[in-house]
Design a protein around this motif. Sequence first.
Motif, PDB file in Angstrom:
ATOM      1  N   MET A   1       0.875  -1.124   0.129  1.00  0.00           N
ATOM      2  CA  MET A   1      -0.071  -0.048   0.169  1.00  0.00           C
ATOM      3  C   MET A   1       0.857   1.331   0.075  1.00  0.00           C
ATOM      4  SD  MET A   1      -2.797  -0.999   2.600  1.00  0.00           S
ATOM      5  CE  MET A   1      -1.720  -1.781   3.535  1.00  0.00           C
ATOM      6  N   SER A   2       0.320   2.364  -0.625  1.00  0.00           N
ATOM      7  CA  SER A   2       0.820   3.400  -0.354  1.00  0.00           C
ATOM      8  C   SER A   2      -0.150   4.551  -0.227  1.00  0.00           C
ATOM      9  CB  SER A   2       1.651   4.005  -1.752  1.00  0.00           C
ATOM     10  OG  SER A   2       0.745   4.071  -2.919  1.00  0.00           O
ATOM     11  N   GLU A   3       0.190   5.919   0.244  1.00  0.00           N
ATOM     12  CA  GLU A   3      -0.767   6.806   0.547  1.00  0.00           C
ATOM     13  C   GLU A   3      -0.322   8.328  -0.042  1.00  0.00           C
ATOM     14  OE1 GLU A   3      -3.362   8.278   4.304  1.00  0.00           O
ATOM     15  OE2 GLU A   3      -2.859   6.218   4.235  1.00  0.00           O
ATOM     16  N   PHE A   4      -1.096   9.191  -0.586  1.00  0.00           N
ATOM     17  CA  PHE A   4      -0.710  10.595  -1.018  1.00  0.00           C
ATOM     18  C   PHE A   4      -1.600  11.194  -1.126  1.00  0.00           C
ATOM     19  CE2 PHE A   4       0.076  13.465  -4.446  1.00  0.00           C
ATOM     20  CZ  PHE A   4       1.316  13.989  -4.013  1.00  0.00           C
ATOM     21  N   ASP A   5      -1.409  12.403  -0.727  1.00  0.00           N
ATOM     22  CA  ASP A   5      -2.685  13.475  -0.627  1.00  0.00           C
ATOM     23  C   ASP A   5      -3.932  13.066  -0.195  1.00  0.00           C
ATOM     24  OD1 ASP A   5      -3.423  16.203  -1.333  1.00  0.00           O
ATOM     25  OD2 ASP A   5      -3.815  15.790  -3.442  1.00  0.00           O
ATOM     26  N   GLY A   6      -4.010  12.295   0.677  1.00  0.00           N
ATOM     27  CA  GLY A   6      -5.225  11.950   1.268  1.00  0.00           C
ATOM     28  C   GLY A   6      -6.126  10.587   0.465  1.00  0.00           C
ATOM     29  N   VAL A   7      -5.026  10.015  -0.350  1.00  0.00           N
ATOM     30  CA  VAL A   7      -5.551   8.820  -1.059  1.00  0.00           C
ATOM     31  C   VAL A   7      -4.961   7.509  -0.775  1.00  0.00           C
ATOM     32  CG1 VAL A   7      -6.109   7.755  -3.424  1.00  0.00           C
ATOM     33  CG2 VAL A   7      -6.646  10.319  -3.114  1.00  0.00           C
ATOM     34  N   ARG A   8      -5.468   6.678  -0.656  1.00  0.00           N
ATOM     35  CA  ARG A   8      -4.741   5.440  -0.186  1.00  0.00           C
ATOM     36  C   ARG A   8      -4.876   4.248  -1.424  1.00  0.00           C
ATOM     37  NH1 ARG A   8      -6.590   3.342   5.034  1.00  0.00           N
ATOM     38  NH2 ARG A   8      -5.421   4.898   5.766  1.00  0.00           N
ATOM     39  N   PHE A   9      -3.593   3.880  -1.858  1.00  0.00           N
ATOM     40  CA  PHE A   9      -3.508   3.061  -2.848  1.00  0.00           C
ATOM     41  C   PHE A   9      -3.210   1.365  -2.510  1.00  0.00           C
ATOM     42  CE2 PHE A   9      -2.328   7.267  -4.373  1.00  0.00           C
ATOM     43  CZ  PHE A   9      -3.146   7.627  -5.287  1.00  0.00           C
ATOM     44  N   LEU A  10      -3.603   0.500  -3.405  1.00  0.00           N
ATOM     45  CA  LEU A  10      -3.324  -0.696  -3.280  1.00  0.00           C
ATOM     46  C   LEU A  10      -2.471  -1.110  -4.685  1.00  0.00           C
ATOM     47  CD1 LEU A  10      -3.748  -3.508  -1.992  1.00  0.00           C
ATOM     48  CD2 LEU A  10      -5.765  -4.003  -3.700  1.00  0.00           C
ATOM     49  N   HIS A  11      -1.261  -2.027  -4.179  1.00  0.00           N
ATOM     50  CA  HIS A  11      -0.529  -2.565  -5.111  1.00  0.00           C
ATOM     51  C   HIS A  11      -0.302  -3.935  -4.929  1.00  0.00           C
ATOM     52  CE1 HIS A  11       0.925   1.702  -5.921  1.00  0.00           C
ATOM     53  NE2 HIS A  11       0.999   1.838  -4.594  1.00  0.00           N
ATOM     54  N   LEU A  12       0.150  -4.585  -5.966  1.00  0.00           N
ATOM     55  CA  LEU A  12       0.278  -6.188  -5.738  1.00  0.00           C
ATOM     56  C   LEU A  12       1.684  -6.366  -6.128  1.00  0.00           C
ATOM     57  CD1 LEU A  12      -3.042  -7.729  -7.511  1.00  0.00           C
ATOM     58  CD2 LEU A  12      -2.410  -7.127  -5.044  1.00  0.00           C
ATOM     59  N   ASP A  13       2.508  -5.911  -4.901  1.00  0.00           N
ATOM     60  CA  ASP A  13       3.876  -6.239  -5.157  1.00  0.00           C
ATOM     61  C   ASP A  13       4.426  -5.783  -6.229  1.00  0.00           C
ATOM     62  OD1 ASP A  13       5.963  -7.444  -4.045  1.00  0.00           O
ATOM     63  OD2 ASP A  13       6.040  -9.381  -4.861  1.00  0.00           O
ATOM     64  N   SER A  14       4.155  -4.523  -6.822  1.00  0.00           N
ATOM     65  CA  SER A  14       4.591  -3.822  -8.024  1.00  0.00           C
ATOM     66  C   SER A  14       4.093  -2.348  -7.886  1.00  0.00           C
ATOM     67  CB  SER A  14       4.107  -4.507  -9.275  1.00  0.00           C
ATOM     68  OG  SER A  14       2.729  -3.952  -9.394  1.00  0.00           O
TER      69      SER A  14
END
Length: 256
Positions: A1-14
């Motif tokens: 996971m990552s987070e930027f400017d109030g938005v949380r993102f899901l990544h699948l090992d990439s």
Amino acid sequence: MSEFDGVRFLHLDSIWVQGAMRVKKPEKLELEYVQRMMAWMLWRDTREMTQGQAVQLGLGAGALTRFCRKQLKMKTTAVEINPTVISANRHWFHLPDDDDRLRVLNEDAGQWVADAANWGTAQVLNVDLYDHEAAAPVLDDEAFYADCRHVLADGGLMTVNLFGRSASFARSAARIAKVFGTDQVWHLTPTREGNTIVVAARGVEVPTREVLEQRADHIEARHDLPARKWLKLVRPLPMNVIQQLHAASAAAASGE
């Protein structure tokens, strides 16, 4: 996971984004292509738009699942093969526990749609099946799309996320059109990132432009989605897809 400017993102090992959620507005559809996955609403009668079951193949960050359950109040089923994705959704993406309106199944989407027990059960089917490389759909053959059509009840609608600027788009769209019929398949022009949403229907009478505009107004007012913009982006299948479809049919007829 990552987070930027109030938005949380899901990544699948990439580095590829597999889903996103605005932390303070978890029910809002953050990504443009995910919003366009709801374009099926243009083809449904306003009085029946939120009735029946919505199914998502591929959970991602749970945006469509949360939206269909909470905002549309539809019975919602998500099918996800990766248990870690389900766990991440429960802990980090505000996915509620299963209840009488939500089922999250840790199953293979291909096997789920092939199970005759699930045929005719969905009014809406959202298909977004990419692995960590995000290069092409994991399930993308005619047999899979035929099973998807079986899952839909009469008048049901499917949206599929494809890469519109990829050479594989015409091939994938042609497979969908072969199963559903060219008069029952449309696409939206690509997003800036290249995502192209294909809409396929099972026995839907094509609405008039006036009706589509009325539905778009209703969707914008009721659900805060950019439906008027979708309407401007809807296109019939492009000629290269039709050509691929004809070529495949000719090859099959000649026994090649």
